[in-house]
Motif scaffolding. Structure first.
Motif, PDB file in Angstrom:
ATOM      1  N   ASN A   1       5.555   7.822  37.206  1.00 26.12           N
ATOM      2  CA  ASN A   1       6.037   6.498  36.801  1.00 26.12           C
ATOM      3  C   ASN A   1       7.156   6.078  37.745  1.00 26.12           C
ATOM      4  O   ASN A   1       8.043   6.875  38.057  1.00 26.12           O
ATOM      5  CB  ASN A   1       6.589   6.521  35.371  1.00 26.12           C
ATOM      6  CG  ASN A   1       5.504   6.728  34.326  1.00 26.12           C
ATOM      7  OD1 ASN A   1       5.597   7.618  33.503  1.00 26.12           O
ATOM      8  ND2 ASN A   1       4.476   5.916  34.363  1.00 26.12           N
ATOM      9  N   GLY A   2       7.092   4.849  38.192  1.00 27.94           N
ATOM     10  CA  GLY A   2       8.165   4.332  39.038  1.00 27.94           C
ATOM     11  C   GLY A   2       8.070   4.753  40.491  1.00 27.94           C
ATOM     12  O   GLY A   2       8.971   4.471  41.278  1.00 27.94           O
ATOM     13  N   SER A   3       6.980   5.428  40.884  1.00 35.72           N
ATOM     14  CA  SER A   3       6.902   5.911  42.268  1.00 35.72           C
ATOM     15  C   SER A   3       6.489   4.807  43.242  1.00 35.72           C
ATOM     16  O   SER A   3       6.638   4.961  44.447  1.00 35.72           O
ATOM     17  CB  SER A   3       5.945   7.097  42.358  1.00 35.72           C
ATOM     18  OG  SER A   3       4.668   6.723  41.902  1.00 35.72           O
ATOM     19  N   GLY A   4       5.920   3.722  42.728  1.00 38.02           N
ATOM     20  CA  GLY A   4       5.591   2.606  43.630  1.00 38.02           C
ATOM     21  C   GLY A   4       4.115   2.240  43.673  1.00 38.02           C
ATOM     22  O   GLY A   4       3.695   1.463  44.530  1.00 38.02           O
ATOM     23  N   LYS A   5       3.327   2.759  42.744  1.00 32.52           N
ATOM     24  CA  LYS A   5       1.882   2.476  42.746  1.00 32.52           C
ATOM     25  C   LYS A   5       1.603   0.986  42.563  1.00 32.52           C
ATOM     26  O   LYS A   5       0.846   0.386  43.317  1.00 32.52           O
ATOM     27  CB  LYS A   5       1.167   3.260  41.616  1.00 32.52           C
ATOM     28  CG  LYS A   5       1.321   4.756  41.714  1.00 32.52           C
ATOM     29  CD  LYS A   5       0.605   5.446  40.570  1.00 32.52           C
ATOM     30  CE  LYS A   5       1.161   5.121  39.191  1.00 32.52           C
ATOM     31  NZ  LYS A   5       2.570   5.508  38.990  1.00 32.52           N
ATOM     32  N   SER A   6       2.227   0.416  41.533  1.00 38.22           N
ATOM     33  CA  SER A   6       1.971  -1.007  41.278  1.00 38.22           C
ATOM     34  C   SER A   6       2.498  -1.867  42.421  1.00 38.22           C
ATOM     35  O   SER A   6       1.916  -2.897  42.742  1.00 38.22           O
ATOM     36  CB  SER A   6       2.618  -1.444  39.964  1.00 38.22           C
ATOM     37  OG  SER A   6       2.023  -0.754  38.890  1.00 38.22           O
ATOM     38  N   SER A   7       3.593  -1.430  43.033  1.00 39.12           N
ATOM     39  CA  SER A   7       4.134  -2.196  44.157  1.00 39.12           C
ATOM     40  C   SER A   7       3.144  -2.211  45.315  1.00 39.12           C
ATOM     41  O   SER A   7       2.941  -3.241  45.962  1.00 39.12           O
ATOM     42  CB  SER A   7       5.464  -1.601  44.619  1.00 39.12           C
ATOM     43  OG  SER A   7       6.360  -1.550  43.536  1.00 39.12           O
TER      44      SER A   7
ATOM     45  N   LYS B   1       9.195   9.064  44.654  1.00 46.35           N
ATOM     46  CA  LYS B   1      10.373   8.227  44.817  1.00 46.35           C
ATOM     47  C   LYS B   1      11.525   9.106  45.276  1.00 46.35           C
ATOM     48  O   LYS B   1      11.787  10.155  44.707  1.00 46.35           O
ATOM     49  CB  LYS B   1      10.701   7.565  43.495  1.00 46.35           C
ATOM     50  CG  LYS B   1      11.703   6.494  43.653  1.00 46.35           C
ATOM     51  CD  LYS B   1      11.164   5.170  43.182  1.00 46.35           C
ATOM     52  CE  LYS B   1      12.311   4.372  42.640  1.00 46.35           C
ATOM     53  NZ  LYS B   1      12.169   3.976  41.310  1.00 46.35           N
TER      54      LYS B   1
ATOM     55  N   SER C   1      10.166  -1.272  45.969  1.00 42.12           N
ATOM     56  CA  SER C   1      10.617   0.068  46.360  1.00 42.12           C
ATOM     57  C   SER C   1       9.979   0.525  47.678  1.00 42.12           C
ATOM     58  O   SER C   1      10.238   1.632  48.150  1.00 42.12           O
ATOM     59  CB  SER C   1      10.298   1.080  45.262  1.00 42.12           C
ATOM     60  OG  SER C   1       8.902   1.142  45.059  1.00 42.12           O
TER      61      SER C   1
ATOM     62  N   ALA D   1      15.802  -3.458  47.286  1.00 43.64           N
ATOM     63  CA  ALA D   1      17.164  -3.675  46.797  1.00 43.64           C
ATOM     64  C   ALA D   1      18.134  -2.593  47.266  1.00 43.64           C
ATOM     65  O   ALA D   1      19.308  -2.616  46.905  1.00 43.64           O
ATOM     66  CB  ALA D   1      17.152  -3.746  45.275  1.00 43.64           C
TER      67      ALA D   1
ATOM     68  N   HIS E   1      -3.121   6.682  37.060  1.00 38.96           N
ATOM     69  CA  HIS E   1      -2.193   7.624  36.443  1.00 38.96           C
ATOM     70  C   HIS E   1      -2.902   8.908  36.082  1.00 38.96           C
ATOM     71  O   HIS E   1      -2.278   9.865  35.661  1.00 38.96           O
ATOM     72  CB  HIS E   1      -1.718   7.033  35.107  1.00 38.96           C
ATOM     73  CG  HIS E   1      -0.486   6.245  35.236  1.00 38.96           C
ATOM     74  ND1 HIS E   1      -0.373   4.972  34.762  1.00 38.96           N
ATOM     75  CD2 HIS E   1       0.697   6.541  35.790  1.00 38.96           C
ATOM     76  CE1 HIS E   1       0.825   4.524  35.019  1.00 38.96           C
ATOM     77  NE2 HIS E   1       1.485   5.449  35.647  1.00 38.96           N
TER      78      HIS E   1
ATOM     79  N   LEU F   1      12.557  -8.347  47.438  1.00 39.28           N
ATOM     80  CA  LEU F   1      12.996  -7.562  48.591  1.00 39.28           C
ATOM     81  C   LEU F   1      13.522  -6.203  48.155  1.00 39.28           C
ATOM     82  O   LEU F   1      14.116  -6.066  47.089  1.00 39.28           O
ATOM     83  CB  LEU F   1      14.138  -8.276  49.298  1.00 39.28           C
ATOM     84  CG  LEU F   1      13.826  -9.241  50.426  1.00 39.28           C
ATOM     85  CD1 LEU F   1      15.135  -9.792  50.949  1.00 39.28           C
ATOM     86  CD2 LEU F   1      13.050  -8.562  51.535  1.00 39.28           C
TER      87      LEU F   1
HETATM   88  N1  ATP Z   1      13.513  -5.086  44.641  1.00 40.08           N
HETATM   89  C1  ATP Z   1      13.414  -3.772  44.425  1.00 40.08           C
HETATM   90  N2  ATP Z   1      14.022  -2.882  45.245  1.00 40.08           N
HETATM   91  C2  ATP Z   1      13.932  -1.562  45.036  1.00 40.08           C
HETATM   92  N3  ATP Z   1      13.236  -1.014  44.028  1.00 40.08           N
HETATM   93  C3  ATP Z   1      12.588  -1.847  43.185  1.00 40.08           C
HETATM   94  C4  ATP Z   1      12.642  -3.261  43.321  1.00 40.08           C
HETATM   95  N4  ATP Z   1      11.906  -3.822  42.343  1.00 40.08           N
HETATM   96  C5  ATP Z   1      11.425  -2.798  41.610  1.00 40.08           C
HETATM   97  N5  ATP Z   1      11.838  -1.613  42.103  1.00 40.08           N
HETATM   98  C6  ATP Z   1      11.532  -0.273  41.615  1.00 40.08           C
HETATM   99  O1  ATP Z   1      10.356   0.166  42.237  1.00 40.08           O
HETATM  100  C7  ATP Z   1       9.836   1.257  41.509  1.00 40.08           C
HETATM  101  C8  ATP Z   1       8.338   1.268  41.628  1.00 40.08           C
HETATM  102  O2  ATP Z   1       7.785   0.370  40.701  1.00 40.08           O
HETATM  103  P1  ATP Z   1       6.241   0.351  40.416  1.00 40.08           P
HETATM  104  O3  ATP Z   1       6.037  -0.647  39.329  1.00 40.08           O
HETATM  105  O4  ATP Z   1       5.496   0.164  41.676  1.00 40.08           O
HETATM  106  O5  ATP Z   1       5.988   1.828  39.888  1.00 40.08           O
HETATM  107  P2  ATP Z   1       4.653   2.515  39.389  1.00 40.08           P
HETATM  108  O6  ATP Z   1       4.411   3.685  40.280  1.00 40.08           O
HETATM  109  O7  ATP Z   1       3.583   1.500  39.263  1.00 40.08           O
HETATM  110  O8  ATP Z   1       5.102   3.028  37.970  1.00 40.08           O
HETATM  111  P3  ATP Z   1       4.310   3.118  36.577  1.00 40.08           P
HETATM  112  O9  ATP Z   1       3.526   4.365  36.676  1.00 40.08           O
HETATM  113  O10 ATP Z   1       5.408   3.228  35.595  1.00 40.08           O
HETATM  114  O11 ATP Z   1       3.486   1.883  36.424  1.00 40.08           O
HETATM  115  C9  ATP Z   1      10.395   1.119  40.110  1.00 40.08           C
HETATM  116  O12 ATP Z   1      11.233   2.212  39.868  1.00 40.08           O
HETATM  117  C10 ATP Z   1      11.176  -0.172  40.150  1.00 40.08           C
HETATM  118  O13 ATP Z   1      12.329  -0.110  39.363  1.00 40.08           O
END
Ligand code: ATP
Ligand code: MG
Length: 394
Positions: free
Chosen positions: A44-50, A374, A26, A82, A354, A80
């Motif tokens: 959740n899903g904001s991109g921290k783990s990414s 996000k 993301s 998406a 978190h 990549l």
């Molecule tokens: N290839 C991709 N392109 C775009 N978005 C993606 C891709 N792969 C994953 N994502 C999305 O990226 C977002 C961020 O994911 P991530 O795991 O970094 O979130 P997070 O902040 O760690 O969430 P959590 O608190 O739930 O652990 C998710 O919504 C996921 O669906």
């Protein structure tokens, strides 16, 4: 070209000041400012783990494992970004659906960071189609190493384009090709040119030293609950397997008083010892004998693992903790924050969390706060936490 000037950050640490990621999950295009201690938060899903994984991928470059790590994540095409290359205003207002248009730019996943002294970036893409069955293996198209914050004409001193690596002489400022057959999946940091390649080697060693903790195990079968072979252990393993040996090493050559104070901070009246089977044990107020690792609760063990990691007698340049508060009771979050703050005087730390309480407590003590949000599937960094950045061109 003059040799790079190393500005030492607070506490004698070289600080990584920015991290940039393009096209990874993301993180369509994210540039984050890092402080000596940085907290990354977001829903959740904001991109921290990414973001955490992007840092790990950079560290993997130093280990020569980048392409293998990407493959383990499902390959370049799945990691990549998406979404569309550009999100138009009409897409945002809903007037047209979010859709891809014909790609104008080549597939590109970019990672980079800048520290007080050097900056480094790499750009990964897909190979030119051939008869090979490995045409989906990404290849490193460009790498750059520069002095100072942003790369420019005068401060880039090592560059890789395709298989060709050039280094600029510090004496004359002229460019010299040091290698012209670099394998497409190898980083130029794998080269050790004895004349001008010293910085490449130094950077590789630095990346290798970055330390990540995100899978400390405390379950019933966790290795730290079993006796181990005790060898000198200045660095706790990433799963915490050698906890007993690591704590014994701190007690013998590290800040034993600091570690014991951190234990007592979380568990008043308690202290740690290591038994003759190299199992960690904790003396607790009101108990006649110390309880050893197999008998300790998951949360207690987790706190002790974090304490052993953070009190390492050999602090790294950068330590990254992913959700350290997981499975800790609320009452342990404040001692955890103090533990992290104490370690922050010894190395640079990035904490992904978190916990609003942990983030607030660290921010109150001066940590940089990076809030992620996000927006249309794309991670956005709160304005005050973005850093200037410039990617090398292909
Ligand atoms: N290839 C991709 N392109 C775009 N978005 C993606 C891709 N792969 C994953 N994502 C999305 O990226 C977002 C961020 O994911 P991530 O795991 O970094 O979130 P997070 O902040 O760690 O969430 P959590 O608190 O739930 O652990 C998710 O919504 C996921 O669906
Ligand atoms: Mg996550």
């Amino acid at each position: 070209m003059p040799p790079p000037v190393v500005q030492i950050g607070a506490g004698g640490i070289v600080v990584i000041t920015s991290l940039a990621v393009h096209g990874y999950r993301s993180l369509r295009d994210v540039r984050v400012a890092l402080a000596p201690l940085t907290v990354i938060t977001g829903a959740n899903g904001s991109g921290k783990s990414s973001l955490y994984r992007a840092l790990r991928l950079l560290a993997d470059v130093g280990q020569g494992r980048l392409i293998a790590s990407l493959a383990a994540e499902g390959g370049l095409t799945s990691t990549l970004w998406a979404g569309p290359e550009r999100i138009s205003r009409a897409m945002r207002t809903g007037d047209v659906p979010v859709q891809g248009t014909a790609r104008r730019e080549p597939v590109s996943l970019r990672l980079g960071f800048a520290a007080d002294d050097y900056g480094y970036a790499l750009d990964l893409g897909l190979p030119i189609p051939s008869g090979s069955r490995f045409t989906h293996d990404p290849e490193i198209k460009v790498e750059q190493l520069w002095t100072g914050a942003l790369p420019g004409r005068s401060n880039v001193f090592a560059e890789r384009r395709g298989g060709v690596v050039r280094v600029r002489s510090q004496e004359t400022g002229s460019w010299r090709t040091v290698f012209d057959r670099l394998a497409r999946h190898d980083s130029m940091l794998a080269l050790a040119d004895p004349v001008d390649g010293l910085e490449l080697l130094m950077l590789r060693e630095r990346l290798r030293g970055w330390r990540f903790y995100d899978d400390l195990r405390t379950d019933a079968h966790a290795p730290c609950r079993h006796p181990g072979v005790g060898t000198f252990t200045p660095v706790l393993a990433s799963d915490g397997a050698d906890l007993g040996a690591a704590v014994q090493t701190i007690l013998e050559i590290g800040d034993a008083a600091g570690l014991q104070a951190a234990v007592a901070d979380a568990f008043p009246g308690s202290s740690v010892t290591v038994d003759d089977r190299f199992l960690l044990a904790m003396r607790q107020h009101g108990l006649l004998r110390p309880l050893s690792a197999p008998e300790l609760s998951g949360g207690t063990l987790r706190y002790l693992l974090l304490a052993a990691a953070l009190y390492s007698p050999r602090p790294p340049e950068l330590m990254v903790l992913n959700e350290p508060e997981a499975s800790l009771h609320r009452d342990l979050v404040a001692p955890l924050a103090r533990l992290i703050l104490a370690a922050g005087t010894r190395c640079q730390i990035v904490v992904v969390t978190h916990s609003a309480q942990l983030a607030a407590q660290l921010a109150d003590a001066g940590a940089g706060l990076v809030g992620l949000e996000k927006d249309f599937g794309e991670t956005q960094v709160q304005d005050d936490a973005t850093a200037p950045w410039r990617w090398p061109t292909r």
